[in-house]
Design a protein around this motif. Structure first.
Motif, PDB file in Angstrom:
ATOM      1  N   GLN A  29     -66.686  34.666 137.917  1.00 38.01           N
ATOM      2  CA  GLN A  29     -66.606  35.771 136.964  1.00 38.01           C
ATOM      3  C   GLN A  29     -66.196  35.305 135.561  1.00 38.01           C
ATOM      4  O   GLN A  29     -66.164  36.102 134.636  1.00 38.01           O
ATOM      5  CB  GLN A  29     -65.578  36.804 137.440  1.00 38.01           C
ATOM      6  CG  GLN A  29     -65.919  37.461 138.752  1.00 38.01           C
ATOM      7  CD  GLN A  29     -64.781  38.351 139.211  1.00 38.01           C
ATOM      8  OE1 GLN A  29     -63.750  37.874 139.661  1.00 38.01           O
ATOM      9  NE2 GLN A  29     -64.983  39.655 139.076  1.00 38.01           N
ATOM     10  N   VAL A  30     -65.868  34.034 135.428  1.00 41.49           N
ATOM     11  CA  VAL A  30     -65.284  33.508 134.190  1.00 41.49           C
ATOM     12  C   VAL A  30     -66.296  32.624 133.455  1.00 41.49           C
ATOM     13  O   VAL A  30     -66.860  31.703 134.036  1.00 41.49           O
ATOM     14  CB  VAL A  30     -64.001  32.701 134.506  1.00 41.49           C
ATOM     15  CG1 VAL A  30     -63.425  32.080 133.238  1.00 41.49           C
ATOM     16  CG2 VAL A  30     -62.973  33.585 135.190  1.00 41.49           C
ATOM     17  N   GLY A  31     -66.504  32.918 132.172  1.00 47.23           N
ATOM     18  CA  GLY A  31     -67.316  32.050 131.332  1.00 47.23           C
ATOM     19  C   GLY A  31     -66.452  30.927 130.785  1.00 47.23           C
ATOM     20  O   GLY A  31     -65.233  31.080 130.650  1.00 47.23           O
ATOM     21  N   PHE A  32     -67.082  29.807 130.463  1.00 53.05           N
ATOM     22  CA  PHE A  32     -66.291  28.684 129.956  1.00 53.05           C
ATOM     23  C   PHE A  32     -67.127  27.781 129.061  1.00 53.05           C
ATOM     24  O   PHE A  32     -68.355  27.792 129.098  1.00 53.05           O
ATOM     25  CB  PHE A  32     -65.698  27.864 131.113  1.00 53.05           C
ATOM     26  CG  PHE A  32     -66.725  27.227 132.006  1.00 53.05           C
ATOM     27  CD1 PHE A  32     -67.240  25.981 131.720  1.00 53.05           C
ATOM     28  CD2 PHE A  32     -67.183  27.903 133.123  1.00 53.05           C
ATOM     29  CE1 PHE A  32     -68.196  25.403 132.542  1.00 53.05           C
ATOM     30  CE2 PHE A  32     -68.132  27.330 133.955  1.00 53.05           C
ATOM     31  CZ  PHE A  32     -68.641  26.078 133.656  1.00 53.05           C
ATOM     32  N   GLU A  33     -66.400  27.023 128.260  1.00 50.04           N
ATOM     33  CA  GLU A  33     -66.975  25.994 127.398  1.00 50.04           C
ATOM     34  C   GLU A  33     -65.912  24.918 127.223  1.00 50.04           C
ATOM     35  O   GLU A  33     -64.725  25.227 127.148  1.00 50.04           O
ATOM     36  CB  GLU A  33     -67.353  26.583 126.035  1.00 50.04           C
ATOM     37  CG  GLU A  33     -67.958  25.586 125.094  1.00 50.04           C
ATOM     38  CD  GLU A  33     -68.385  26.212 123.768  1.00 50.04           C
ATOM     39  OE1 GLU A  33     -69.177  25.573 123.074  1.00 50.04           O
ATOM     40  OE2 GLU A  33     -67.913  27.316 123.435  1.00 50.04           O
ATOM     41  N   SER A  34     -66.333  23.681 127.164  1.00 49.31           N
ATOM     42  CA  SER A  34     -65.404  22.566 126.970  1.00 49.31           C
ATOM     43  C   SER A  34     -65.837  21.781 125.747  1.00 49.31           C
ATOM     44  O   SER A  34     -67.033  21.596 125.515  1.00 49.31           O
ATOM     45  CB  SER A  34     -65.401  21.652 128.198  1.00 49.31           C
ATOM     46  OG  SER A  34     -65.005  22.371 129.335  1.00 49.31           O
ATOM     47  N   ILE A  35     -64.845  21.322 124.984  1.00 52.31           N
ATOM     48  CA  ILE A  35     -65.140  20.613 123.753  1.00 52.31           C
ATOM     49  C   ILE A  35     -64.108  19.508 123.520  1.00 52.31           C
ATOM     50  O   ILE A  35     -62.930  19.681 123.840  1.00 52.31           O
ATOM     51  CB  ILE A  35     -65.196  21.586 122.545  1.00 52.31           C
ATOM     52  CG1 ILE A  35     -65.674  20.890 121.296  1.00 52.31           C
ATOM     53  CG2 ILE A  35     -63.865  22.258 122.339  1.00 52.31           C
ATOM     54  CD1 ILE A  35     -66.046  21.838 120.176  1.00 52.31           C
ATOM     55  N   LYS A  36     -64.552  18.399 122.993  1.00 53.33           N
ATOM     56  CA  LYS A  36     -63.661  17.298 122.620  1.00 53.33           C
ATOM     57  C   LYS A  36     -63.178  17.558 121.197  1.00 53.33           C
ATOM     58  O   LYS A  36     -63.980  17.800 120.294  1.00 53.33           O
ATOM     59  CB  LYS A  36     -64.428  15.975 122.689  1.00 53.33           C
ATOM     60  CG  LYS A  36     -63.630  14.763 122.272  1.00 53.33           C
ATOM     61  CD  LYS A  36     -64.512  13.511 122.347  1.00 53.33           C
ATOM     62  CE  LYS A  36     -63.839  12.309 121.751  1.00 53.33           C
ATOM     63  NZ  LYS A  36     -64.710  11.128 121.787  1.00 53.33           N
ATOM     64  N   LEU A  37     -61.861  17.536 121.009  1.00 51.00           N
ATOM     65  CA  LEU A  37     -61.271  17.790 119.693  1.00 51.00           C
ATOM     66  C   LEU A  37     -60.237  16.728 119.355  1.00 51.00           C
ATOM     67  O   LEU A  37     -59.579  16.172 120.240  1.00 51.00           O
ATOM     68  CB  LEU A  37     -60.582  19.155 119.657  1.00 51.00           C
ATOM     69  CG  LEU A  37     -61.462  20.388 119.761  1.00 51.00           C
ATOM     70  CD1 LEU A  37     -60.597  21.637 119.838  1.00 51.00           C
ATOM     71  CD2 LEU A  37     -62.422  20.477 118.591  1.00 51.00           C
ATOM     72  N   ASN A  38     -60.059  16.495 118.071  1.00 56.31           N
ATOM     73  CA  ASN A  38     -58.972  15.676 117.569  1.00 56.31           C
ATOM     74  C   ASN A  38     -57.697  16.503 117.643  1.00 56.31           C
ATOM     75  O   ASN A  38     -57.733  17.719 117.428  1.00 56.31           O
ATOM     76  CB  ASN A  38     -59.267  15.270 116.127  1.00 56.31           C
ATOM     77  CG  ASN A  38     -58.282  14.278 115.588  1.00 56.31           C
ATOM     78  OD1 ASN A  38     -57.139  14.627 115.291  1.00 56.31           O
ATOM     79  ND2 ASN A  38     -58.712  13.044 115.456  1.00 56.31           N
ATOM     80  N   ARG A  39     -56.566  15.871 117.919  1.00 56.58           N
ATOM     81  CA  ARG A  39     -55.318  16.641 118.048  1.00 56.58           C
ATOM     82  C   ARG A  39     -55.000  17.440 116.790  1.00 56.58           C
ATOM     83  O   ARG A  39     -54.340  18.470 116.847  1.00 56.58           O
ATOM     84  CB  ARG A  39     -54.162  15.734 118.424  1.00 56.58           C
ATOM     85  CG  ARG A  39     -53.714  14.818 117.329  1.00 56.58           C
ATOM     86  CD  ARG A  39     -52.455  14.059 117.731  1.00 56.58           C
ATOM     87  NE  ARG A  39     -52.260  12.957 116.824  1.00 56.58           N
ATOM     88  CZ  ARG A  39     -51.966  11.741 117.201  1.00 56.58           C
ATOM     89  NH1 ARG A  39     -51.807  11.467 118.474  1.00 56.58           N
ATOM     90  NH2 ARG A  39     -51.800  10.793 116.316  1.00 56.58           N
ATOM     91  N   ASP A  40     -55.476  16.994 115.621  1.00 53.73           N
ATOM     92  CA  ASP A  40     -55.244  17.730 114.383  1.00 53.73           C
ATOM     93  C   ASP A  40     -55.969  19.069 114.350  1.00 53.73           C
ATOM     94  O   ASP A  40     -55.666  19.923 113.527  1.00 53.73           O
ATOM     95  CB  ASP A  40     -55.666  16.896 113.171  1.00 53.73           C
ATOM     96  CG  ASP A  40     -54.823  15.647 113.007  1.00 53.73           C
ATOM     97  OD1 ASP A  40     -53.679  15.619 113.510  1.00 53.73           O
ATOM     98  OD2 ASP A  40     -55.306  14.687 112.376  1.00 53.73           O
ATOM     99  N   GLU A  41     -56.936  19.241 115.232  1.00 54.42           N
ATOM    100  CA  GLU A  41     -57.702  20.484 115.295  1.00 54.42           C
ATOM    101  C   GLU A  41     -57.088  21.504 116.252  1.00 54.42           C
ATOM    102  O   GLU A  41     -57.551  22.635 116.327  1.00 54.42           O
ATOM    103  CB  GLU A  41     -59.136  20.189 115.731  1.00 54.42           C
ATOM    104  CG  GLU A  41     -59.878  19.285 114.762  1.00 54.42           C
ATOM    105  CD  GLU A  41     -61.244  18.907 115.281  1.00 54.42           C
ATOM    106  OE1 GLU A  41     -62.226  19.548 114.845  1.00 54.42           O
ATOM    107  OE2 GLU A  41     -61.325  17.973 116.116  1.00 54.42           O
TER     108      GLU A  41
END
Length: 94
Positions: free
Chosen positions: A27-39
């Motif tokens: 039932q849950v939509g999701f997305e994963s992303i790589k980010l810099n800790r400053d973001e």
């Protein structure tokens, strides 16, 4: 190891408490992303304790959103939370 499935189950558990009924992973939509800790700007995440690069898993169920911050190897969970659509999950002043 902090598997995506483990994180999804924790988020579903939080969503279930938030809305008062059982929420299942399908039932849950999701997305994963790589980010810099400053973001990263979530209120309960101390960015000084994060590695340079992290993965942020973002989730949505109805009017609720959720997030989990893990290292690239997905061996450490740095923070996890949910918030309602009109709540402000981010630090002020940015």
């Amino acid at each position: 190891m902090v598997s995506f499935d483990d994180v999804m189950l924790k988020i579903c558990s939080l969503f279930s408490v938030d809305i008062g009924e059982k929420v299942m992973p399908d039932q849950v939509g999701f997305e994963s992303i790589k980010l810099n800790r400053d973001e990263i700007d979530y209120k309960n995440i101390d960015t000084n304790k994060l590695p340079q690069w992290v993965i942020v898993h973002m989730f949505i169920f109805d009017d609720w959103s959720g997030y989990a911050v893990v290292n690239l190897e997905q061996t450490k969970l740095y923070g996890l939370g949910t918030f309602y659509f009109d709540e402000e999950p981010f630090k002020k002043g940015r």
